[in-house]
Design an enzyme around this catalytic site. Structure first.
Site, PDB file in Angstrom:
ATOM      1  N   GLU A 208       0.880  -1.181   0.000  1.00  0.00           N
ATOM      2  CA  GLU A 208       0.000   0.000   0.000  1.00  0.00           C
ATOM      3  C   GLU A 208       0.917   1.230   0.000  1.00  0.00           C
ATOM      4  O   GLU A 208       0.845   2.065  -0.883  1.00  0.00           O
ATOM      5  CB  GLU A 208      -0.912  -0.014   1.242  1.00  0.00           C
ATOM      6  CG  GLU A 208      -1.829   1.202   1.340  1.00  0.00           C
ATOM      7  CD  GLU A 208      -2.740   1.176   2.578  1.00  0.00           C
ATOM      8  OE1 GLU A 208      -2.515   0.343   3.477  1.00  0.00           O
ATOM      9  OE2 GLU A 208      -3.680   2.005   2.627  1.00  0.00           O
ATOM     10  N   ASP A 286     -12.355   0.166   0.630  1.00  0.00           N
ATOM     11  CA  ASP A 286     -11.433   0.212   1.783  1.00  0.00           C
ATOM     12  C   ASP A 286     -12.154   0.738   3.033  1.00  0.00           C
ATOM     13  O   ASP A 286     -12.572  -0.067   3.870  1.00  0.00           O
ATOM     14  CB  ASP A 286     -10.194   1.055   1.450  1.00  0.00           C
ATOM     15  CG  ASP A 286      -8.972   0.703   2.290  1.00  0.00           C
ATOM     16  OD1 ASP A 286      -9.021  -0.275   3.048  1.00  0.00           O
ATOM     17  OD2 ASP A 286      -7.951   1.410   2.172  1.00  0.00           O
TER      18      ASP A 286
END
Ligand code: ADE
Ligand code: ZN
Length: 343
Positions: A208, A286
């Site tokens: 990420e 998310d």
């Protein structure tokens, strides 16, 4: 006006909004809307470090993952009772259903709650009952994935897995989330080995913010079946080649990446390149309450900023089912439905 900023046609927008899709990367605690945070704070008499919904929303200007996580954990502090977990999950599933999500694999962070004295049973049974009721009310299928917080040590993760075992039938897998840099996947080798031996699916956030080495480690030491985010893979051609060849899915979250400054703007997001290179990628929200949108806002912003075609949307939707842990027959059913919508 450049093609990248041209508005989507009403027909294309409707196709995106109604197309059946699976959501595979959603943290249920990240679906807590500011209004619900304040309502639950009142119901449970929890005091918040923000005076109003407006001042909480004003704090949603993140610089990186950690600046978001600090606020996200403060928001989750209002969750105390079975009904709180139920209300949060039911509200997410209702919204997801309205956006064409027919299947969701939902992360939850038990350590965030057990550390405050909330029982594992309260967390898992509250969430689980919402999944059952939403399945009945909206015909949406959903499963839970238990995430370990990587900023804590492996012993805490092992203890968490042990505490969750009486509720084993309520979750299908384990994941790894929270502060990435400095907490590489190999730190959790033993707990993932144990989870795998129990027949649980294994996924992990990797790449990420941290370099491709974290993705390699998630694959090679945790045997992760999917990589959550994985956008930093673009920096390693050999890894990209491996991911494409093996069709290892990456659960990409475009609005999250822009809000957390992984990419300066949506026009810089690599998801279209990843798709064109043959990777199994799809779009997810998310933490939708924090990043400016649920799954369709993500799809629409990506489609507009990267000039996606209907064939791209079809591919993304198909990857969402291909990458899911749903039974094969159900997978075939939804893949055929996507074919039908795009025929
Ligand atoms: N927990 C919730 N959202 C997360 C994210 N984007 N990365 C890592 N951990 C998280
Ligand atoms: Zn995430």
């Amino acid at each position: 006006m450049s093609s990248a900023t041209r508005a989507l046609s009403p027909e294309f927008k409707q196709l995106i909004e109604t197309c059946p899709k699976a959501e595979l990367h959603i943290h249920i605690e990240g679906s807590l809307e500011p209004e619900m945070i304040f309502a639950l704070a009142k119901r449970n008499q929890v005091s918040l470090p923000y005076a109003s919904v407006e001042s909480l929303k004003a704090a949603y200007a993140f610089e990186d993952l950690q600046s978001f996580l600090d606020i996200y954990y403060a928001g989750a502090s209002v969750l105390l009772k079975h009904q709180d977990f139920y209300d949060m999950a039911y509200a997410y599933l209702k919204k997801a259903h309205a956006q064409g999500v027919v299947h969701a694999e939902i992360f939850f962070d038990p350590q965030t709650h057990t550390a405050r004295g909330v029982a594992m049973q309260v967390v898992i049974e509250g969430l689980s009952r919402a999944l059952v009721d939403a399945g009945r009310d909206f015909k949406i299928s959903a499963n839970l994935i238990l995430c370990f917080l990587r900023h804590l040590d492996e012993d805490s993760a092992l203890q968490t897995l042990q505490e969750a075992l009486p509720y084993r039938q309520h979750f299908i897998g384990v994941g790894l989330d929270s502060s990435e840099i400095g907490h590489p996947p190999e730190k959790f080798k033993n707990v993932f080995e144990k989870a795998r031996a129990l027949g649980l699916h294994c996924v992990a956030h990797a790449g990420e913010e941290a370099p491709p080495a974290y993705i390699w480690s998630a694959l090679q030491t945790l045997y992760a079946q999917r990589i959550d985010h994985g956008v930093q893979a673009m920096k390693d051609p050999a890894l990209m080649d491996y991911l494409a060849r093996t069709r290892t899915p990456l659960t990409v979250c475009p609005l999250s990446n822009v809000r957390l400054c992984v990419f300066a703007q949506m026009e810089d997001h690599p998801i279209k390149k990843m798709l064109d290179l043959g990777l199994c990628v799809m779009i997810n929200s998310d933490d939708p309450a924090y990043f400016g949108g649920y799954i369709n806002e993500n799809y629409l912003q990506v489609a507009q900023s990267l000039s996606l075609s209907p064939a791209d949307i079809e591919q993304l939707a198909k990857c969402s089912f291909e990458a899911s842990f749903m039974p094969e027959a159900l997978k075939r059913h939804w893949l055929a439905e996507v074919d039908r919508v795009f025929a």
